[in-house]
Design an enzyme around this catalytic site. Structure first.
Site, PDB file in Angstrom:
ATOM      1  N   HIS A 260      29.601  42.034  20.293  1.00  0.00           N
ATOM      2  CA  HIS A 260      30.412  43.282  20.144  1.00  0.00           C
ATOM      3  C   HIS A 260      30.092  44.432  21.107  1.00  0.00           C
ATOM      4  O   HIS A 260      30.167  45.631  20.808  1.00  0.00           O
ATOM      5  CB  HIS A 260      30.532  43.682  18.680  1.00  0.00           C
ATOM      6  CG  HIS A 260      30.760  42.490  17.996  1.00  0.00           C
ATOM      7  ND1 HIS A 260      32.029  42.222  17.364  1.00  0.00           N
ATOM      8  CD2 HIS A 260      29.804  41.704  17.202  1.00  0.00           C
ATOM      9  CE1 HIS A 260      32.073  41.331  16.770  1.00  0.00           C
ATOM     10  NE2 HIS A 260      30.855  40.817  16.529  1.00  0.00           N
TER      11      HIS A 260
ATOM     12  N   SER B 105      30.857  58.313  47.151  1.00  0.00           N
ATOM     13  CA  SER B 105      32.425  58.938  46.860  1.00  0.00           C
ATOM     14  C   SER B 105      32.570  59.865  47.794  1.00  0.00           C
ATOM     15  O   SER B 105      31.640  60.449  48.470  1.00  0.00           O
ATOM     16  CB  SER B 105      32.231  59.571  45.491  1.00  0.00           C
ATOM     17  OG  SER B 105      33.053  61.006  45.336  1.00  0.00           O
TER      18      SER B 105
ATOM     19  N   LYS C  79      27.210  59.962  44.105  1.00  0.00           N
ATOM     20  CA  LYS C  79      27.650  58.808  43.626  1.00  0.00           C
ATOM     21  C   LYS C  79      27.054  57.510  44.453  1.00  0.00           C
ATOM     22  O   LYS C  79      27.181  57.534  45.492  1.00  0.00           O
ATOM     23  CB  LYS C  79      29.394  59.042  43.504  1.00  0.00           C
ATOM     24  CG  LYS C  79      29.772  59.788  42.619  1.00  0.00           C
ATOM     25  CD  LYS C  79      29.674  59.342  41.111  1.00  0.00           C
ATOM     26  CE  LYS C  79      30.654  58.226  40.881  1.00  0.00           C
ATOM     27  NZ  LYS C  79      31.641  58.638  39.669  1.00  0.00           N
TER      28      LYS C  79
ATOM     29  N   ASN D 172      29.299  53.888  43.898  1.00  0.00           N
ATOM     30  CA  ASN D 172      29.920  53.180  43.107  1.00  0.00           C
ATOM     31  C   ASN D 172      29.934  51.654  43.256  1.00  0.00           C
ATOM     32  O   ASN D 172      29.708  51.149  44.233  1.00  0.00           O
ATOM     33  CB  ASN D 172      31.340  53.571  43.161  1.00  0.00           C
ATOM     34  CG  ASN D 172      31.458  55.113  42.940  1.00  0.00           C
ATOM     35  OD1 ASN D 172      30.902  55.612  41.969  1.00  0.00           O
ATOM     36  ND2 ASN D 172      32.257  55.837  43.844  1.00  0.00           N
TER      37      ASN D 172
ATOM     38  N   GLU E 220      33.799  45.968  40.798  1.00  0.00           N
ATOM     39  CA  GLU E 220      34.988  46.363  40.141  1.00  0.00           C
ATOM     40  C   GLU E 220      36.321  45.533  40.915  1.00  0.00           C
ATOM     41  O   GLU E 220      37.129  45.155  39.955  1.00  0.00           O
ATOM     42  CB  GLU E 220      35.299  47.826  40.382  1.00  0.00           C
ATOM     43  CG  GLU E 220      34.239  48.481  39.701  1.00  0.00           C
ATOM     44  CD  GLU E 220      34.436  50.113  39.844  1.00  0.00           C
ATOM     45  OE1 GLU E 220      33.976  51.081  39.268  1.00  0.00           O
ATOM     46  OE2 GLU E 220      34.758  50.611  41.236  1.00  0.00           O
TER      47      GLU E 220
ATOM     48  N   GLN F 243      58.989  26.268  49.059  1.00  0.00           N
ATOM     49  CA  GLN F 243      58.437  26.929  50.282  1.00  0.00           C
ATOM     50  C   GLN F 243      57.740  28.054  49.590  1.00  0.00           C
ATOM     51  O   GLN F 243      56.785  28.716  50.450  1.00  0.00           O
ATOM     52  CB  GLN F 243      59.529  27.462  51.108  1.00  0.00           C
ATOM     53  CG  GLN F 243      58.737  28.334  52.233  1.00  0.00           C
ATOM     54  CD  GLN F 243      59.954  28.257  53.460  1.00  0.00           C
ATOM     55  OE1 GLN F 243      60.253  27.267  54.054  1.00  0.00           O
ATOM     56  NE2 GLN F 243      60.507  29.433  53.580  1.00  0.00           N
TER      57      GLN F 243
ATOM     58  N   LYS G 234      53.409  28.441  49.214  1.00  0.00           N
ATOM     59  CA  LYS G 234      52.296  28.556  50.112  1.00  0.00           C
ATOM     60  C   LYS G 234      51.680  29.971  50.098  1.00  0.00           C
ATOM     61  O   LYS G 234      50.293  30.006  49.895  1.00  0.00           O
ATOM     62  CB  LYS G 234      52.739  28.727  51.502  1.00  0.00           C
ATOM     63  CG  LYS G 234      52.793  27.182  52.082  1.00  0.00           C
ATOM     64  CD  LYS G 234      53.577  26.910  53.098  1.00  0.00           C
ATOM     65  CE  LYS G 234      54.426  25.670  53.292  1.00  0.00           C
ATOM     66  NZ  LYS G 234      55.534  25.546  51.984  1.00  0.00           N
TER      67      LYS G 234
HETATM   68  N1  ARG Z   1      59.269  25.173  55.512  1.00  0.00           N
HETATM   69  C1  ARG Z   1      59.387  24.157  54.236  1.00  0.00           C
HETATM   70  C2  ARG Z   1      58.449  24.339  53.102  1.00  0.00           C
HETATM   71  O1  ARG Z   1      57.319  24.911  53.159  1.00  0.00           O
HETATM   72  C3  ARG Z   1      59.104  22.742  54.854  1.00  0.00           C
HETATM   73  C4  ARG Z   1      59.811  21.867  54.122  1.00  0.00           C
HETATM   74  C5  ARG Z   1      61.344  21.897  54.622  1.00  0.00           C
HETATM   75  N2  ARG Z   1      62.311  20.772  54.267  1.00  0.00           N
HETATM   76  C6  ARG Z   1      63.314  21.054  54.046  1.00  0.00           C
HETATM   77  N3  ARG Z   1      64.179  19.988  53.669  1.00  0.00           N
HETATM   78  N4  ARG Z   1      63.979  22.146  54.403  1.00  0.00           N
HETATM   79  O2  ARG Z   1      58.601  23.616  51.993  1.00  0.00           O
END
Ligand code: ARG
Length: 477
Positions: free
Chosen positions: A173, A294, A300, A302, A307, A339, A342
């Protein structure tokens, strides 16, 4: 960031109306708005090495299976190698018209080697291609992250060895609980990061199956050899079901969950560093090169790195939630929705690694301030449990009653504004009449700590054993 749509490339692409790769059945080109919305080249160009690696293995297999000739394979190979150089030398012109890394590379291949380049996409689809690329990329990142966690563990273990008998308050605590050693405290994190490494390796193992050869979703009629490609690319085997292979990103979700746990563990340590280095606690001095000044308050220093590590779970959990939400309810198999995988994957891999490296940097040169830790042990009566245990063991008082009597002694010390170890025998006897001199020994911090010899406990000799053990468990092999 690499060049996108530089003037030269744009004009040559603008001349042609439709997409070179899939434009056959279209009479108009996509709206500019759609083009910008649809393209992923801004962020998937990071996959170029893996995309080329996959294409090399695929085309070699096509040639081995007599689907293309050896000569065609060699031409594709030299074209792909040239493209790899162009991209790494930042001489490649990426185009949003060509959507993604796969089509940018394929288009350039045809420019370099001519019609043979058009054979590369035989018996595959971007759907199995992109799943393969991400797995290849993520596999490398997992290896890097796992290694950086191991290095962080090494640094923590080294410090634990040095500070195996440095006393500090252990908290519950955020109130002083019982005395522990700084080494024992650091080893707690070594255990957490050990489990984190295990989770990364588990996820790596499960994801290490090759999607390529699943084609769009149903497999292919060409006599391909998926085992050959799997072996070439270091996968344990080809995936079993072509639909599953192109439709799932569970491996990325697992990676992001494992990263979220790493982020949680790191953020707790980061918060402790913030607390410990604050001027009220002053338990540690953080290395100057991981702190900032700072712009207005000259005095300071920091703890910015700590953080930031404390804050990063925000985006790391966010990334996990974002991909889970994209996949939820998505009908089989591939949808352009995917897509959206990513950016969260890339962002998580980048940030979790940065957090680990910065944490290691801080721990590597952290300077504990023993007097301050000791000072904190003078408040909060951290040996009260030892006193209660003494009453149980030596005076045969039942624990609950011993707890009550100890509470009274603590109250007495509190009124006298003195630590427990400064009480006299008479003071204690006013609450427990048959207490003897031994009780005064029990109240000493040093004796409390060295009595915690149960397996996994904080006694300095245990900590040294645990250090040895941790080296074996986490650093060897
Ligand atoms: N740029 C697309 C992705 O990242 C690649 C796959 C695309 N496939 C499709 N059937 N349009 O998913």
């Amino acid at each position: 960031m690499l060049n996108i749509d530089n003037k030269m490339k744009k004009s040559s692409l603008d001349k042609q109306k439709n997409n070179k790769i899939w434009g056959g059945r279209f009479s108009t080109s996509p709206s500019e708005l759609m083009e910008e919305f649809n393209s992923s080249i801004q962020f998937d160009q990071i996959l170029y090495i893996e995309d080329i690696e996959g294409s090399l293995a695929h085309s070699e297999m096509l040639s081995k299976q007599n689907i293309i000739s050896k000569k065609e394979f060699l031409s594709i190979k030299s074209g792909l190698e040239q493209i790899k150089k162009e991209i790494s030398n930042k001489e490649f012109n990426f185009s949003t018209k060509l959507e993604d890394i796969h089509m940018n590379i394929e288009n350039r291949l045809v420019e370099i080697i001519g019609d043979t380049g058009k054979k590369l996409h035989t018996a595959r689809s971007r759907n199995d291609q992109v799943a393969t690329d991400i797995k290849l990329w993520l596999r490398k990142k997992i290896d890097e992250i796992e290694l950086s966690l191991k290095n962080l563990q090494r640094t923590l273990i080294e410090k634990s060895e040095i500070y195996h008998d440095l006393f500090m308050p252990g908290y519950t605590h955020l109130q002083v609980g019982q005395p522990v050693t700084f080494g024992h405290h650091l080893l707690a994190y070594v255990e957490m990061f050990g489990r984190d490494r295990g989770r990364l390796l588990d996820c790596r193992k499960r994801m290490n199956e090759l999607p390529l050869g699943s084609a769009a979703l149903a497999g292919t009629s060409y006599p391909i050899d998926r085992n050959f490609v799997a072996e070439k690319l270091g996968f344990s085997k080809p995936t079993e079901n072509s639909m599953d292979a192109v439709a799932d990103r569970d491996f990325a979700i697992e990676f992001m969950s494992a990263s979220s746990l790493i982020a949680i563990h790191l953020s707790r340590l980061a918060e402790e560093l913030v607390i410990w280095s604050s001027d009220r606690f002053n338990f540690v001095k953080l290395p100057e090169n991981f702190t900032t000044g700072s712009s207005i308050m000259p005095q300071k220093r920091n703890p910015d790195a700590a953080e930031l590590i404390r804050a990063k779970p925000g985006r790391i959990f966010g990334n996990l939630l974002s991909l889970m939400t994209v996949l939820k309810g998505l009908p089989m198999t591939y949808g352009k929705d995917m897509q959206e995988d990513k950016e969260p994957i890339i962002d998580t891999a980048k940030n979790i690694k940065l957090c680990i490296l910065n944490m290691e940097g801080m721990i590597g040169n952290i300077e504990p301030i023993p007097e301050k830790m000791m000072e904190a042990l003078q408040t909060g009566f951290p040996t009260a449990t030892d006193l209660a245990d003494y009453l149980v063991k030596n005076l045969k008082i039942p624990f609950r009653e011993a707890h009550h009597l100890t509470g009274k002694i603590v109250l007495l010390a509190e009124t006298k504004m003195t630590p427990l170890e400064n009480l006299t025998l008479e003071n204690i006897q006013s609450v427990v009449p048959n207490a003897d001199l031994k009780i005064l020994e029990i109240l000493k911090i040093k004796n409390s700590i060295s009595s915690r010899i149960s397996y996994g406990g904080t006694a300095p000799k245990n900590v040294l054993k645990a250090v040895k053990n941790a080296k074996k468990r986490f650093l060897e092999g």
